[in-house]
Design a protein around this motif. Structure first.
Motif, PDB file in Angstrom:
ATOM      1  N   ALA A 476     -33.144 -22.100   5.484  1.00  0.00           N
ATOM      2  CA  ALA A 476     -33.904 -22.745   5.241  1.00  0.00           C
ATOM      3  C   ALA A 476     -34.254 -23.300   4.277  1.00  0.00           C
ATOM      4  O   ALA A 476     -35.156 -24.038   4.489  1.00  0.00           O
ATOM      5  CB  ALA A 476     -34.177 -21.252   4.315  1.00  0.00           C
ATOM      6  N   GLU A 477     -32.942 -23.931   3.658  1.00  0.00           N
ATOM      7  CA  GLU A 477     -33.642 -24.817   2.774  1.00  0.00           C
ATOM      8  C   GLU A 477     -32.316 -26.558   3.427  1.00  0.00           C
ATOM      9  O   GLU A 477     -32.165 -27.049   2.435  1.00  0.00           O
ATOM     10  CB  GLU A 477     -33.484 -24.578   1.969  1.00  0.00           C
ATOM     11  CG  GLU A 477     -33.930 -23.571   0.379  1.00  0.00           C
ATOM     12  CD  GLU A 477     -33.259 -23.116   0.015  1.00  0.00           C
ATOM     13  OE1 GLU A 477     -34.116 -24.133  -0.980  1.00  0.00           O
ATOM     14  OE2 GLU A 477     -33.323 -21.711  -0.424  1.00  0.00           O
ATOM     15  N   GLY A 478     -31.158 -26.396   4.357  1.00  0.00           N
ATOM     16  CA  GLY A 478     -29.991 -27.053   4.397  1.00  0.00           C
ATOM     17  C   GLY A 478     -30.334 -28.164   5.049  1.00  0.00           C
ATOM     18  O   GLY A 478     -31.687 -28.291   5.554  1.00  0.00           O
ATOM     19  N   LEU A 479     -29.736 -29.300   5.912  1.00  0.00           N
ATOM     20  CA  LEU A 479     -29.836 -29.760   6.685  1.00  0.00           C
ATOM     21  C   LEU A 479     -28.660 -29.879   8.236  1.00  0.00           C
ATOM     22  O   LEU A 479     -27.611 -29.757   7.797  1.00  0.00           O
ATOM     23  CB  LEU A 479     -28.817 -31.067   5.746  1.00  0.00           C
ATOM     24  CG  LEU A 479     -29.596 -32.396   6.421  1.00  0.00           C
ATOM     25  CD1 LEU A 479     -29.901 -32.991   6.573  1.00  0.00           C
ATOM     26  CD2 LEU A 479     -28.309 -33.270   5.584  1.00  0.00           C
ATOM     27  N   LEU A 480     -29.380 -29.194   8.800  1.00  0.00           N
ATOM     28  CA  LEU A 480     -29.151 -28.719  10.202  1.00  0.00           C
ATOM     29  C   LEU A 480     -28.974 -30.293  10.257  1.00  0.00           C
ATOM     30  O   LEU A 480     -30.032 -31.740  11.241  1.00  0.00           O
ATOM     31  CB  LEU A 480     -29.973 -28.183  11.469  1.00  0.00           C
ATOM     32  CG  LEU A 480     -30.237 -26.908  10.603  1.00  0.00           C
ATOM     33  CD1 LEU A 480     -31.480 -26.513  11.928  1.00  0.00           C
ATOM     34  CD2 LEU A 480     -29.208 -26.014  11.023  1.00  0.00           C
TER      35      LEU A 480
END
Length: 582
Positions: A476-480
């Motif tokens: 939802a909010e992280g950094l892939l």
């Protein structure tokens, strides 16, 4: 080291006729010399114990009065763990003509058959007391006070886990003691009921039995006695596909497992199930989490986030607590190029903690190629010589440092190409190629291989209790990472808009032109990404149905797809998106 402490009863266990033999004292000295702790757990009153046992200083802690008193021989400090016996109970015993009983700081002691008087008095006064037997002795204590409760207080003071304790006793009041320990032992002269409960019975009685136990403990940490015990094994699944097949288990101490598989192969679900079972059994876990997969819950504390570096001191302080189940180190804020060195420095301190407390019981390296890359020149010095009780999770084993791969003694490979991944592991680790089954592993299955024992075979993974949802916050909010991000490119490749999480996916999707939206919709790119990377099959299926509905206008399909995303993944009101490094 699995067993870091020995908790022993006194009378008729380490002592005979109230005396500890010189040969037993010598064995206790050898145990202390091996770096382990000694804890004495007895029903005797502390002052009485001091008169009969001249060497209490041998013990790191003494639990007396059947769990009512905790004593530190090094400082002389004693702490009451229970209330004093009720005065009206003592007065009533005397009024009923009972003369031969003693009153200590936390209990009332007498001999059989005077327990009948004690029980009648408790009943008539309506008191909440319980009666404990120890051979011919009878003790009356506050409810909940046992040798086990006293041992837990001692272990809390020493910052040890009961899983790392061998408990040994002989009588009725030792049931709670040995049941609370990682390994339950009864001496040869113990009551039959206690022997039945024990994991191990010594070949000799009293202190001689304790001495033989100590020698076996020093020799090989009791591996020869515990390797087949169910309580010391971690269940992976069932051999083959039949529910009637035998369970496949691994030793919870000494196993260094590699779990490999592509995105969508079930690798994360399998890892979660393994960690769930370890935590249920009381093991403490430390999880290195480069991509922010783990979230705080009642059993897991996360250190660090997308905006804050994980502080090493905070990690270590949490792990010092023996009752802290899991700690995850969120490394999203650690620059990718610095993650191996960060991991190496913290791992060095964790190994020192393990040597002192035997915890964390298990280390978990998720997305391990970020932490031990094959190209890292310093990996040989960073990887400990004995990296036991470890789970390493990655996609491609060849991306891992050979120094780490050489520590692996168990491999679980998932997905259609599981056999290829086993061969890749063998090649990278410099060992003989396996004779692997031709077929791959279907969803919920893996190829299980112990290179030193047998050829690979198919295992049906035992699932955990809960559905796999630990990636929600990251997605939802992280950094892939770039390879797992979604890219809006359009029909002519004129765009290169990277969505490294679902919040940004929604924002970019709302802004791209109609042709770009329709191009990816008709290719099924949205459902493929939701299934293969996000791992949300339900979202992928509902999106696939929208993609295949040709009656929908681009505007309506866009509204529905984004509605499905928003329904499952709540957007923060003012999301602070991490700045992409790529």
């Amino acid at each position: 080291m699995r067993y870091l402490a020995l908790a022993t009863d006194y009378d008729n266990t380490v002592a005979r006729d109230g005396r500890v033999a010189d040969s037993t004292w010598a064995a206790l000295e050898r145990l202390r010399g091996s770096g382990r702790y000694l804890i004495l757990v007895t029903g005797r009153e502390l002052d009485d114990l001091m008169t009969v046992c001249p060497r209490l200083d041998m013990f790191a802690r003494v639990v007396a009065e059947n769990g009512g008193v905790l004593f530190d021989p090094a400082t002389g400090e004693r702490r009451l763990l229970a209330d004093t016996p009720p005065k009206d109970f003592i007065d009533a015993l005397r009024a009923r003509g009972l003369k031969h009983f003693s009153v200590s700081q936390t209990l009332v002691a007498m001999l059989k058959p005077n327990e009948q008087v004690a029980l009648e008095t408790i009943r008539d006064l309506g008191l909440e007391l319980h009666v404990v037997f120890n051979g011919d002795a009878v003790m009356v204590l506050q409810p909940g006070i046992t040798k086990a409760s006293g041992l837990m207080a001692a272990l809390d003071a020493l910052r040890l886990s009961p899983l790392n304790v061998v408990g040994v006793g002989d009588a009725e009041n030792d049931h709670a003691l040995i049941r609370a320990c990682g390994l339950a032992v009864a001496v040869q002269n113990a009551l039959p009921a206690l022997k039945k409960q024990a994991d191990l019975v010594t070949s000799r009685p009293n202190g001689e039995g304790v001495a033989t136990l100590i020698d076996a403990l020093i020799a090989d940490d009791l591996r020869g006695h515990t390797s087949s015990l169910a309580k010391c094994r971690l269940t992976v699944g069932k051999r083959g596909e039949s529910a009637e097949s035998p369970a496949v288990t691994v030793d919870t101490a000494g196993s260094t497992m590699l779990l490999v598989g592509a995105s969508g192969s079930g690798k994360s679900t399998a890892a979660e199930a393994l960690l769930e079972r370890l935590t249920d059994a009381g093991y403490q876990l430390c999880i290195f989490d480069p991509e922010g997969d783990y979230i705080n819950n009642d059993r897991l504390t996360v250190v660090g986030n997308a905006q804050t570096m994980p502080a090493e001191e905070e990690v270590l302080q949490l792990l010092e607590r023996a009752r802290q189940p899991q700690v995850a180190i969120n490394m999203m804020r650690v620059p990718p190029g610095e993650r191996p060195q960060y991991c190496a420095e913290l791992l060095l301190r964790l190994q020192a903690l393990r040597a002192r407390t035997a915890r964390p019981h298990w280390l978990v390296f998720d997305e391990a190629h970020h932490l031990f890359p094959a190209t890292w020149a310093s990996a040989g010095a960073a990887v400990p010589q004995a990296l036991e009780s470890t789970l390493v999770v990655t996609v491609h084993p060849e991306q891992l440092s050979p120094a780490l791969l050489k520590q692996i003694n168990i491999v679980l490979a998932m997905g259609d190409d599981a056999a290829d991944r086993l061969r890749s592991f063998a090649s990278s680790a410099g060992i003989a190629q396996p004779v692997a089954p031709v077929a791959g592993a279907r969803c919920g299955q893996a190829l299980f291989w112990e290179p030193a024992k047998e050829d690979p075979f198919l295992v049906t993974i035992e699932r955990g209790r809960s559905a796999h949802r630990r990636h929600v916050r990251k997605y939802a909010e992280g950094l892939l990472i770039p390879e797992r991000s979604f890219y809006f490119r359009g029909p002519g490749g004129q765009l290169n808009l990277r969505a490294h999480n679902l919040v940004l996916f929604v924002e970019l999707a709302e802004g791209v032109d109609e042709a770009t939206w329709r191009y990816h919709l008709q290719r099924g790119d949205y459902s493929k990404w939701f299934e293969s990377v996000i791992g949300d099959v339900e979202l992928a299926n509902s999106t696939r149905a929208i993609e295949q509905d040709t009656a929908l206008s681009p505007a309506e399909s866009r509204k529905r797809v984004l509605g499905e995303v928003n329904r499952r993944y709540t957007q923060p009101e003012n999301p602070t998106l991490p700045r992409p490094d790529h």
